[in-house]
Design a protein around this motif. Structure first.
Motif, PDB file in Angstrom:
ATOM      1  N   LEU A  53       0.880  -1.168   0.000  1.00  0.00           N
ATOM      2  CA  LEU A  53       0.000   0.000   0.000  1.00  0.00           C
ATOM      3  C   LEU A  53       0.914   1.213   0.000  1.00  0.00           C
ATOM      4  CD1 LEU A  53      -2.829  -0.829   2.571  1.00  0.00           C
ATOM      5  CD2 LEU A  53      -2.874  -1.048   0.087  1.00  0.00           C
ATOM      6  N   MET A  54       0.911   1.945  -1.098  1.00  0.00           N
ATOM      7  CA  MET A  54       1.677   3.179  -1.188  1.00  0.00           C
ATOM      8  C   MET A  54       0.849   4.283  -0.553  1.00  0.00           C
ATOM      9  SD  MET A  54       4.323   1.999  -2.687  1.00  0.00           S
ATOM     10  CE  MET A  54       5.213   3.540  -2.889  1.00  0.00           C
ATOM     11  N   TRP A  55       1.509   5.209   0.142  1.00  0.00           N
ATOM     12  CA  TRP A  55       0.755   6.268   0.820  1.00  0.00           C
ATOM     13  C   TRP A  55       1.538   7.568   0.842  1.00  0.00           C
ATOM     14  CZ3 TRP A  55       2.874   8.534   5.113  1.00  0.00           C
ATOM     15  CH2 TRP A  55       3.897   7.826   5.754  1.00  0.00           C
ATOM     16  N   GLN A  56       0.784   8.636   1.011  1.00  0.00           N
ATOM     17  CA  GLN A  56       1.354   9.968   1.168  1.00  0.00           C
ATOM     18  C   GLN A  56       0.470  10.731   2.149  1.00  0.00           C
ATOM     19  OE1 GLN A  56       0.944  12.706  -2.166  1.00  0.00           O
ATOM     20  NE2 GLN A  56       3.004  13.506  -1.753  1.00  0.00           N
ATOM     21  N   ALA A  57       1.105  11.484   3.038  1.00  0.00           N
ATOM     22  CA  ALA A  57       0.374  12.334   3.983  1.00  0.00           C
ATOM     23  C   ALA A  57       0.720  13.788   3.693  1.00  0.00           C
ATOM     24  CB  ALA A  57       0.747  11.987   5.421  1.00  0.00           C
ATOM     25  N   THR A  58      -0.304  14.582   3.422  1.00  0.00           N
ATOM     26  CA  THR A  58      -0.120  16.013   3.188  1.00  0.00           C
ATOM     27  C   THR A  58      -0.985  16.804   4.153  1.00  0.00           C
ATOM     28  OG1 THR A  58      -1.832  15.990   1.482  1.00  0.00           O
ATOM     29  CG2 THR A  58       0.434  15.756   0.730  1.00  0.00           C
ATOM     30  N   GLU A  59      -0.568  18.015   4.451  1.00  0.00           N
ATOM     31  CA  GLU A  59      -1.356  18.892   5.314  1.00  0.00           C
ATOM     32  C   GLU A  59      -2.491  19.460   4.479  1.00  0.00           C
ATOM     33  OE1 GLU A  59      -3.144  21.726   7.489  1.00  0.00           O
ATOM     34  OE2 GLU A  59      -1.971  22.433   5.790  1.00  0.00           O
ATOM     35  N   LYS A  60      -3.707  19.392   5.005  1.00  0.00           N
ATOM     36  CA  LYS A  60      -4.906  19.707   4.231  1.00  0.00           C
ATOM     37  C   LYS A  60      -4.942  21.138   3.710  1.00  0.00           C
ATOM     38  CE  LYS A  60      -9.920  19.856   4.512  1.00  0.00           C
ATOM     39  NZ  LYS A  60     -11.092  19.632   5.365  1.00  0.00           N
ATOM     40  N   THR A  61      -4.633  22.102   4.540  1.00  0.00           N
ATOM     41  CA  THR A  61      -4.796  23.504   4.160  1.00  0.00           C
ATOM     42  C   THR A  61      -3.760  23.967   3.147  1.00  0.00           C
ATOM     43  OG1 THR A  61      -5.695  23.958   6.356  1.00  0.00           O
ATOM     44  CG2 THR A  61      -4.982  25.859   5.078  1.00  0.00           C
ATOM     45  N   THR A  62      -2.515  23.583   3.354  1.00  0.00           N
ATOM     46  CA  THR A  62      -1.426  24.079   2.506  1.00  0.00           C
ATOM     47  C   THR A  62      -1.011  23.109   1.412  1.00  0.00           C
ATOM     48  OG1 THR A  62       0.286  23.138   3.932  1.00  0.00           O
ATOM     49  CG2 THR A  62      -0.476  25.374   4.465  1.00  0.00           C
ATOM     50  N   GLY A  63      -1.337  21.825   1.573  1.00  0.00           N
ATOM     51  CA  GLY A  63      -0.883  20.816   0.631  1.00  0.00           C
ATOM     52  C   GLY A  63       0.566  20.390   0.862  1.00  0.00           C
ATOM     53  N   ARG A  64       1.177  20.894   1.936  1.00  0.00           N
ATOM     54  CA  ARG A  64       2.563  20.555   2.268  1.00  0.00           C
ATOM     55  C   ARG A  64       2.691  19.059   2.505  1.00  0.00           C
ATOM     56  NH1 ARG A  64       2.429  22.581   6.926  1.00  0.00           N
ATOM     57  NH2 ARG A  64       2.594  20.707   8.194  1.00  0.00           N
ATOM     58  N   GLU A  65       3.649  18.420   1.847  1.00  0.00           N
ATOM     59  CA  GLU A  65       3.870  17.000   2.071  1.00  0.00           C
ATOM     60  C   GLU A  65       4.560  16.806   3.412  1.00  0.00           C
ATOM     61  OE1 GLU A  65       5.529  12.997  -0.151  1.00  0.00           O
ATOM     62  OE2 GLU A  65       6.354  14.940  -0.765  1.00  0.00           O
TER      63      GLU A  65
END
Length: 143
Positions: A98-110
């Protein structure tokens, strides 16, 4: 020691939002590494739920996490909301990543990215199980 470098797929099939609580923060006042693993476990469970499964019952078999790798990209802080994107990749007869990425919702910052290796597991027989055909069919219908 070589740094872990994780290449992400071009698109993801599932997204979920999880807020960072005070209990996820460490003494350095940012997201604790062990808390990120916990948030990722929640996101993984939500992924399987979105497909109509529980992690212990995917067409009669469960899953077992066999390995995990992650790469941090930036800090995350109390009150922020992380968007976890997940998609399956690199299938074999017993499982997949399972490949995944977490980004901050407001800024899109990874914040982080990674992969979770998993196999399907027959808990009654205590041995790996083949990927259920109906699970693969469900993934094909969602693509």
């Amino acid at each position: 020691m070589a740094r872990i470098q994780i290449e992400l797929p071009e698109k993801f099939s599932f997204y979920t939002e999880i807020q960072i609580y005070l209990t996820h923060i460490n003494m350095a006042r940012h997201l604790d590494n062990s808390a990120l693993i916990g948030l990722l476990s929640e996101a993984r469970a939500r992924y399987f739920q979105s497909l109509g499964y529980q992690e212990l019952d995917v067409e009669g078999v469960g899953i077992v996490v066999t390995d995990a790798a992650l790469q941090y990209k930036s800090e995350a802080f109390h009150g922020e909301t992380l968007v976890f994107a997940i998609t399956p990749d690199d299938f074999n007869k017993y499982g997949c990543d399972l490949m995944w990425q977490a980004t901050e919702k407001t800024t899109g910052r990874e914040v982080a990215r990674g992969k979770i290796g998993l196999i399907f597991f027959d808990y009654a027989a205590r041995k790996p199980a083949l990927i259920p055909g109906a699970f693969m069919a469900r993934l094909g219908n969602l693509a």
